[in-house]
Design an enzyme around this catalytic site. Structure first.
Site, PDB file in Angstrom:
ATOM      1  N   SER A 136       7.796  -5.609  -0.167  1.00 25.10           N
ATOM      2  CA  SER A 136       8.439  -4.676  -1.094  1.00 25.10           C
ATOM      3  C   SER A 136       9.695  -4.120  -0.445  1.00 25.10           C
ATOM      4  O   SER A 136       9.730  -3.899   0.777  1.00 25.10           O
ATOM      5  CB  SER A 136       7.489  -3.528  -1.449  1.00 25.10           C
ATOM      6  OG  SER A 136       8.186  -2.514  -2.156  1.00 25.10           O
ATOM      7  N   TYR A 149       2.507   3.690   1.457  1.00 23.89           N
ATOM      8  CA  TYR A 149       2.703   2.374   0.834  1.00 23.89           C
ATOM      9  C   TYR A 149       3.827   1.620   1.529  1.00 23.89           C
ATOM     10  O   TYR A 149       3.680   0.446   1.897  1.00 23.89           O
ATOM     11  CB  TYR A 149       3.020   2.542  -0.652  1.00 23.89           C
ATOM     12  CG  TYR A 149       3.475   1.270  -1.317  1.00 23.89           C
ATOM     13  CD1 TYR A 149       2.586   0.241  -1.571  1.00 23.89           C
ATOM     14  CD2 TYR A 149       4.814   1.084  -1.683  1.00 23.89           C
ATOM     15  CE1 TYR A 149       3.003  -0.947  -2.170  1.00 23.89           C
ATOM     16  CE2 TYR A 149       5.239  -0.081  -2.279  1.00 23.89           C
ATOM     17  CZ  TYR A 149       4.334  -1.092  -2.523  1.00 23.89           C
ATOM     18  OH  TYR A 149       4.756  -2.263  -3.108  1.00 23.89           O
ATOM     19  N   LYS A 153       3.724  -1.975   3.811  1.00 23.25           N
ATOM     20  CA  LYS A 153       4.534  -3.155   3.528  1.00 23.25           C
ATOM     21  C   LYS A 153       5.458  -3.488   4.702  1.00 23.25           C
ATOM     22  O   LYS A 153       5.731  -4.663   4.979  1.00 23.25           O
ATOM     23  CB  LYS A 153       5.354  -2.937   2.251  1.00 23.25           C
ATOM     24  CG  LYS A 153       4.524  -2.942   0.974  1.00 23.25           C
ATOM     25  CD  LYS A 153       3.848  -4.283   0.757  1.00 23.25           C
ATOM     26  CE  LYS A 153       3.146  -4.361  -0.589  1.00 23.25           C
ATOM     27  NZ  LYS A 153       2.525  -5.688  -0.838  1.00 23.25           N
TER      28      LYS A 153
END
Length: 245
Positions: A136, A149, A153
């Site tokens: 991402s 998050y 990633k």
């Protein structure tokens, strides 16, 4: 394109993973789909096999190490692997807990590392194969409420580069694709974050935009590419750079 090569896709039951699975089967790959929703996986493979494609599925919760081991035991040798399973989370830093951190890293990072370890130890990934991680652009941004998050990633992207260096002697290529916002049902559910397509010069992406890049990296057309992180974000990063000029 894939000449009946076996290709495993995690998180295949919906969204990006679902489209990748369809496109692999439509390009003569032997799809092996995995996920936790048996009904969706069954319908996916049924639809493909009714159109003379070769597809199968293995039900597995990647956060369960016993099921990870069974998955590694049950699959045949593969020539391609797409690590797509993951979760998105939006939590301001003051609301982060150790449980939340563990849960996010468990599916986005830890389970992928253990899966690949098992596959390599059991000799299930052939030489001259290709591994593609779905990362991402959040890993390179400082978007509020995405700290854990984004960190998960970023860990995945860094891990993929080390994996590429360790597997280069086997001609196993390892690359990451880092998309911006992709129009999926999951993204549509977080409308409170006021997602606007005009923040992306080329508009929001769709699942086909990601799948097309995955197919390229899985195929022999990218046989001289490994250890890379491909940004596909409709010019979002470009717009950010221009803001600093």
């Amino acid at each position: 394109m894939f000449n009946n090569k076996n290709i495993l896709v995690t998180g295949a039951s919906s969204g990006i993973g679902h489209q990748i699975s369809i496109d692999i089967a439509n390009n003569n790959g032997n799809l092996i789909a995995t996920g936790t929703n048996e009904n969706k996986l069954s319908n996916l493979c049924l639809g493909l096999n009714n159109n003379n494609k070769k597809s199968s599925y293995l039900l597995a919760d990647l956060t369960n190490e016993t099921e990870l081991i069974k998955l590694s035991d049950d699959i045949p040798e593969i020539s391609g692997l797409v690590i797509n399973a993951g979760i998105i989370d939006y939590s301001p830093i003051k609301f982060i807990s150790s449980v939340k951190m563990y849960n996010i890293f468990q599916i986005n990072f830890f389970s992928n590392v253990i899966l690949i370890k098992n596959l390599l130890k059991k000799g299930k990934i052939k030489n001259n194969s290709s591994i593609v991680f779905i990362g991402s652009i959040s890993a390179d941004l400082a978007t509020p409420a995405t700290s854990i998050y984004a960190a998960s990633k970023a860990a995945l992207t860094t891990y993929s580069k080390v994996l590429a260096s360790e597997l280069v002697s086997k001609k196993i290529r390892v690359n990451t694709i880092s998309p911006g916002l992709i129009k999926t049902k999951l993204i549509e559910k977080i409308s409170e974050f006021n997602i606007k397509s005009d923040e992306y010069p080329l508009g929001l992406g769709n699942v086909h935009d990601v799948s097309n890049q995955v197919l390229f990296l899985l195929s022999d057309k990218s046989k001289w590419i490994t250890g890379t992180n491909v940004i596909i974000d409709g010019g979002y990063s470009l717009k950010l750079w221009n803001m600093h000029l």
